[in-house]
Each structure stands twice: as structure tokens, then as C-alpha cells.
Design an enzyme around this catalytic site. Structure first.
Site, PDB file in Angstrom:
ATOM      1  N   HIS A   1     -48.070  46.986 -63.574  1.00  0.00           N
ATOM      2  CA  HIS A   1     -46.991  46.659 -64.504  1.00  0.00           C
ATOM      3  C   HIS A   1     -45.644  47.087 -63.925  1.00  0.00           C
ATOM      4  O   HIS A   1     -44.656  46.367 -64.012  1.00  0.00           O
ATOM      5  CB  HIS A   1     -47.209  47.366 -65.835  1.00  0.00           C
ATOM      6  CG  HIS A   1     -48.103  46.631 -66.786  1.00  0.00           C
ATOM      7  ND1 HIS A   1     -47.933  45.302 -67.090  1.00  0.00           N
ATOM      8  CD2 HIS A   1     -49.172  47.063 -67.520  1.00  0.00           C
ATOM      9  CE1 HIS A   1     -48.861  44.937 -67.978  1.00  0.00           C
ATOM     10  NE2 HIS A   1     -49.631  45.974 -68.237  1.00  0.00           N
TER      11      HIS A   1
ATOM     12  N   HIS B   1     -53.718  49.650 -62.993  1.00  0.00           N
ATOM     13  CA  HIS B   1     -53.221  48.593 -63.889  1.00  0.00           C
ATOM     14  C   HIS B   1     -51.799  48.912 -64.334  1.00  0.00           C
ATOM     15  O   HIS B   1     -50.922  48.035 -64.326  1.00  0.00           O
ATOM     16  CB  HIS B   1     -54.163  48.492 -65.095  1.00  0.00           C
ATOM     17  CG  HIS B   1     -53.635  47.652 -66.214  1.00  0.00           C
ATOM     18  ND1 HIS B   1     -54.082  46.363 -66.453  1.00  0.00           N
ATOM     19  CD2 HIS B   1     -52.713  47.907 -67.186  1.00  0.00           C
ATOM     20  CE1 HIS B   1     -53.446  45.872 -67.508  1.00  0.00           C
ATOM     21  NE2 HIS B   1     -52.610  46.790 -67.963  1.00  0.00           N
ATOM     22  N   GLU B   2     -51.557  50.156 -64.717  1.00  0.00           N
ATOM     23  CA  GLU B   2     -50.211  50.534 -65.163  1.00  0.00           C
ATOM     24  C   GLU B   2     -49.204  50.470 -64.021  1.00  0.00           C
ATOM     25  O   GLU B   2     -48.056  50.055 -64.215  1.00  0.00           O
ATOM     26  CB  GLU B   2     -50.242  51.939 -65.775  1.00  0.00           C
ATOM     27  CG  GLU B   2     -51.134  52.067 -66.992  1.00  0.00           C
ATOM     28  CD  GLU B   2     -50.813  51.040 -68.074  1.00  0.00           C
ATOM     29  OE1 GLU B   2     -49.642  50.631 -68.191  1.00  0.00           O
ATOM     30  OE2 GLU B   2     -51.744  50.635 -68.804  1.00  0.00           O
TER      31      GLU B   2
ATOM     32  N   GLU C   1     -50.611  41.078 -69.170  1.00  0.00           N
ATOM     33  CA  GLU C   1     -51.811  41.905 -69.091  1.00  0.00           C
ATOM     34  C   GLU C   1     -52.799  41.359 -68.063  1.00  0.00           C
ATOM     35  O   GLU C   1     -53.387  42.109 -67.287  1.00  0.00           O
ATOM     36  CB  GLU C   1     -52.483  42.007 -70.464  1.00  0.00           C
ATOM     37  CG  GLU C   1     -51.756  42.910 -71.447  1.00  0.00           C
ATOM     38  CD  GLU C   1     -51.572  44.322 -70.932  1.00  0.00           C
ATOM     39  OE1 GLU C   1     -52.534  44.909 -70.401  1.00  0.00           O
ATOM     40  OE2 GLU C   1     -50.446  44.830 -71.039  1.00  0.00           O
TER      41      GLU C   1
END
Length: 307
Positions: free
Chosen positions: A134, A130-131, A201
Site C-alpha cells: 500500500h 501487504h501494508e 486491496e
């Protein structure tokens, strides 16, 4: 669609900043506001990542000091087609993680010791993917810029109240108008910032599920860490709430609803979206991948592999 929405929201935020400058000082005030925004964003572009990592006491690790975690990030970065980011660990009992950096070539990812202790390897992979999503989407730069502009709007509005306001004869709003400006402009900026954060997100959840290949592992991680984050205080985040949007789960206490003032979507909504994604991918969840926490009756897993 998310990129277009983010662009429109950022344009609205910048427009609000210029409007505040115009109300305070007409054309001259708008020019000053633009110069301020440019200068602050330029500073943030080069220094924000170092400032945040230093603020949280993050320590950089490598293959020798944290071999399992470092190798996991390396594998995920390869899956994402990204350069290897710098890897940090934060000594904090609250399970959480964030990414920072102005571009993929200068990115860093950080996880707390609480996260490494609580989650399984697959769940940690989902969080760090997930990071990395980003990073790949350049959300780290977008969110840094929006936080800087939102903060500058509050500063500019208060500056106008103290030094402009009712003493400026050219100001058509008068003292009452300036008071409303001080209250409403920062509130509007906060709402736009929150909308941008929540949009990014959802995008990072989808991207992280693709990078790790396990949407349900990320869903399980979100359930676990959102529940733990409500019980375990992150004192640094509480002292610096402007950084809350960076984390995968809101690190501030009391943020339990998907409302206008939350930096993050409701974890329940994110988990349901990941479950739908798993079905679309034709995945079959095992018992260990099922989300645990306040929205599931599944049994919690054992502490993480590096706890």
C-alpha cells in the site's frame, strides 16, 4: 489497469462533489465546493496519519522495544525497496493491521496485538508486506483523499438541504430534488469510495505476495484474521467507520459479503487470487502455509511468535 481505474473513480468522486456544489449554489456553489475539497485534502495530506494513529492509541516501537517485529518490517521494507517506515503496535484484541502516511518517506505501519498473537511469523510477514505494498503504491494517500471527499459530499448535501434547497429560486430541483440529493449523493460517493478501496486491496495483495515471496502465507493470514475479526469487536473502528477501509480486513462487525457496501473484497476471492498467484510462481504449499479458517479444513497453527 488498476491505477487507471482508480484515477477514473477519483475523478468521478471529485466530479460528484462539484456537481453537488453546483446543484446547491450554481457556479458559486461549485467554486465553494472546490475550495472546500482542496482545503480538506491539504489538511489531510499533512495530518491524517497522525490523527489515525492517535485515534487508535498506537504506540511507536523500535528495535529495543519490539526487536522481532521491527526487524521483520526492516527486512520487508528492504525487499520492497522502501525507506524504513515508522512501526506501531495497537493494543487491540482484534487481529488487523494498516498503513498510513502521505508518501513512502513519511509512512507508518501498525499491527494490533491480536494479530501478533494469532499468526505465525510467515503470516505476519505476509500481512505487513501487504501494508508495505500500500505504501509503495501510495494507496495510503489515495484512500485518505477519497475518504475526505466522500465525507465532504455528505456534509455538503446536508448543508444544502438546511440552508439552500427549496429557498433557492434558481434551484431547478426544488424541495423534493434536494431531499433526493441528500440521500443519493452520499450513497453514490460511498459506492465510488468502496470501489476504489477494493481495487487497491487486490493490488496490495499481489504486491505483498511479491515482497514476502509467500502468497500462501498471506492467504492463510487473511483466512485467520477475517474469521477472528467477525468474532472480536474493534470498538474504535465501530465508533469511526470512515477508517475501516484502511485495514487489511474490514474491522466492522457484520461485513461478511462482497457486496456494494463492503470496503473490502470477499476474503474468499482474495485467497483464491493468491492461490492462483502461487501456482503461477511455481510455488509448492506446505501444510503450514495452507489457508485456515471458514474456507479450509486445514488445522490452525499455533499462536504467533510474539503472542
Amino acid at each position: 489497469m488498476n491505477t487507471m481505474r482508480t484515477g477514473l473513480l477519483m475523478a468521478a468522486l471529485m466530479g460528484l462533489f462539484l456537481a453537488v456544489g453546483y446543484v446547491i449554489g450554481r457556479e458559486q456553489g461549485m467554486v465553494i465546493a472546490f475550495i472546500m475539497a482542496a482545503g480538506m485534502n491539504l489538511f489531510a495530506y499533512w495530518n491524517a496519519d497522525k490523527m489515525v494513529l492517535r485515534m487508535y492509541g498506537a504506540r511507536q516501537v523500535d528495535r529495543q522495544s519490539a526487536p522481532e517485529f521491527y526487524d521483520l518490517i526492516e527486512d520487508l521494507a528492504r525487499n520492497a525497496g522502501l525507506p524504513m517506515p515508522k512501526v506501531y503496535i495497537i493494543d487491540n484484541p482484534q487481529p488487523n493491521a494498516f498503513a498510513t502516511g502521505r508518501n513512502p518517506q513519511n509512512a507508518a505501519v501498525a499491527a494490533t496485538t491480536g494479530l501478533l498473537q494469532l499468526l505465525s511469523r510467515d503470516e505476519i510477514a505476509g500481512v505487513m508486506a501487504h501494508e508495505l505494498a500500500h505504501v509503495k503504491n501510495r494507496d495510503t494517500l489515495v484512500m485518505t483523499m477519497t475518504a475526505i471527499i466522500a465525507g465532504a459530499i455528505s456534509m455538503l448535501a446536508n448543508f444544502g438541504m438546511l440552508f439552500g434547497g427549496s429557498r433557492n429560486r434558481d434551484n431547478p430541483f426544488g424541495a423534493i430534488g434536494m431531499i433526493l440529493l441528500v440521500v443519493l449523493a452520499p450513497l453514490a460517493a460511498m459506492l465510488v469510495q468502496m470501489a476504489i478501496s477494493r481495487t487497491r486491496e487486490y493490488g496490495a495483495d499481489r504486491g505483498g505476495a511479491v515482497i514476502s515471496g509467500q502468497p500462501l502465507a498471506l492467504a492463510s493470514a487473511l483466512a485467520k484474521i477475517s474469521g477472528a475479526a467477525q468474532r472480536i469487536e474493534n470498538r474504535t473502528a465501530e465508533a469511526n467507520p470512515a477508517t475501516a477501509h484502511m485495514f487489511i480486513i474490514n474491522p466492522l462487525s457484520g461485513a461478511r459479503m462482497d457486496n456494494l457496501f463492503s470496503t473490502h473484497p470477499n476474503p474468499r476471492n482474495r485467497i483464491e487470487a493468491l492461490q492462483r498467484m502461487d501456482r503461477e510462481m511455481g510455488g509448492g504449499a506446505t501444510a503450514s502455509q495452507q489457508p485456515t479458517g471458514p474456507w479450509s479444513s486445514a488445522r490452525p497453527q499455533a499462536p504467533g511468535p510474539w503472542g
